[in-house]
Design an enzyme around this catalytic site. Sequence first.
Site, PDB file in Angstrom:
ATOM      1  N   CYS A  42     -48.408  24.335  41.037  1.00  0.00           N
ATOM      2  CA  CYS A  42     -49.266  23.256  41.526  1.00  0.00           C
ATOM      3  C   CYS A  42     -48.617  21.899  41.216  1.00  0.00           C
ATOM      4  O   CYS A  42     -47.922  21.746  40.215  1.00  0.00           O
ATOM      5  CB  CYS A  42     -50.644  23.345  40.870  1.00  0.00           C
ATOM      6  SG  CYS A  42     -51.807  22.102  41.514  1.00  0.00           S
ATOM      7  N   ASP A  44     -50.102  19.412  40.153  1.00  0.00           N
ATOM      8  CA  ASP A  44     -50.850  18.813  39.038  1.00  0.00           C
ATOM      9  C   ASP A  44     -49.898  18.329  37.935  1.00  0.00           C
ATOM     10  O   ASP A  44     -49.054  19.101  37.455  1.00  0.00           O
ATOM     11  CB  ASP A  44     -51.833  19.858  38.481  1.00  0.00           C
ATOM     12  CG  ASP A  44     -52.860  19.247  37.555  1.00  0.00           C
ATOM     13  OD1 ASP A  44     -52.454  18.566  36.577  1.00  0.00           O
ATOM     14  OD2 ASP A  44     -54.061  19.442  37.782  1.00  0.00           O
ATOM     15  N   ARG A  46     -50.294  17.935  34.955  1.00  0.00           N
ATOM     16  CA  ARG A  46     -50.450  18.601  33.657  1.00  0.00           C
ATOM     17  C   ARG A  46     -49.741  19.950  33.604  1.00  0.00           C
ATOM     18  O   ARG A  46     -49.789  20.639  32.585  1.00  0.00           O
ATOM     19  CB  ARG A  46     -51.942  18.799  33.355  1.00  0.00           C
ATOM     20  CG  ARG A  46     -52.713  17.503  33.248  1.00  0.00           C
ATOM     21  CD  ARG A  46     -54.203  17.740  33.315  1.00  0.00           C
ATOM     22  NE  ARG A  46     -54.609  18.270  34.616  1.00  0.00           N
ATOM     23  CZ  ARG A  46     -55.865  18.593  34.941  1.00  0.00           C
ATOM     24  NH1 ARG A  46     -56.826  18.450  34.041  1.00  0.00           N
ATOM     25  NH2 ARG A  46     -56.148  19.057  36.138  1.00  0.00           N
ATOM     26  N   HIS A  98     -53.238  27.431  37.891  1.00  0.00           N
ATOM     27  CA  HIS A  98     -53.823  26.991  36.618  1.00  0.00           C
ATOM     28  C   HIS A  98     -55.339  26.884  36.754  1.00  0.00           C
ATOM     29  O   HIS A  98     -55.864  26.606  37.834  1.00  0.00           O
ATOM     30  CB  HIS A  98     -53.216  25.653  36.170  1.00  0.00           C
ATOM     31  CG  HIS A  98     -53.535  24.493  37.060  1.00  0.00           C
ATOM     32  ND1 HIS A  98     -54.464  23.539  36.744  1.00  0.00           N
ATOM     33  CD2 HIS A  98     -53.066  24.141  38.284  1.00  0.00           C
ATOM     34  CE1 HIS A  98     -54.539  22.649  37.716  1.00  0.00           C
ATOM     35  NE2 HIS A  98     -53.708  22.989  38.668  1.00  0.00           N
ATOM     36  N   CYS A 101     -58.000  23.877  38.555  1.00  0.00           N
ATOM     37  CA  CYS A 101     -57.157  23.295  39.606  1.00  0.00           C
ATOM     38  C   CYS A 101     -58.011  22.450  40.567  1.00  0.00           C
ATOM     39  O   CYS A 101     -58.969  22.943  41.167  1.00  0.00           O
ATOM     40  CB  CYS A 101     -56.461  24.406  40.376  1.00  0.00           C
ATOM     41  SG  CYS A 101     -55.364  23.782  41.666  1.00  0.00           S
TER      42      CYS A 101
HETATM   43 CO    CO Z   1     -53.830  22.436  40.637  1.00  0.00          CO
END
Ligand code: CO
Length: 196
Positions: A42, A44, A46, A98, A101
């Site tokens: 992803c 993302d 993080r 994750h 998400c």
């Molecule tokens: Co995500």
Amino acid sequence: MKTLKHMFDRNLAWATAIKEKDPEYFSVLAAQQSPEYLWIGCSDSRVPANQIIDLQPGEVFVHRNIANVVVHTDLNCLSVIHFGVEVLKVKHIIVCGHYGCGGVIAAMEDKDHGLIDNWLRHIRDVGRFNASKLEGLTEQEKLNTLCELNVKEQVTNVCNTPVVQKAWSEGQKLSIHGWIYDINNGLLKDLVTYDS
Ligand code: CO
């Protein structure tokens, strides 16, 4: 125009520290990359691939998009898989989702998000294919389960790409893994693996 000077300062400090430890570091890495792993994760912020699995530059080939989706018509992702498998000869492809998400959360919402809804459609489809597994769950359980089901579905999509099918039919050693990462504790969980 305002430049991001502090980024260049950090970059210089980073490169200098590495060269002090190993003067050949960049010249060896510049000569070639031969990663064993392809990471599809992803976008993302993080969930950074190298840091989570503690790998150095040169060790993991990476593709990231919103909610780690592998779409059969996405030339970007397919090109990464193609290059990873046929040229770099990676031994493992990891689809890593994750919990929590944002893409999966948005896909579960019944509201208009604009352009991105076209992309989220793929995750909504995963929910539709697995409707019976989501029935009767709380919203939190539904989100966690859909995050996991999405990983498994994308692993299946990777396995079904012509590139992976060809590699397996020719006896190339290649495993496809589905993992999920918990942003609350930094830990990975293994969900599924397929071998040639
Ligand atoms: Co995500």
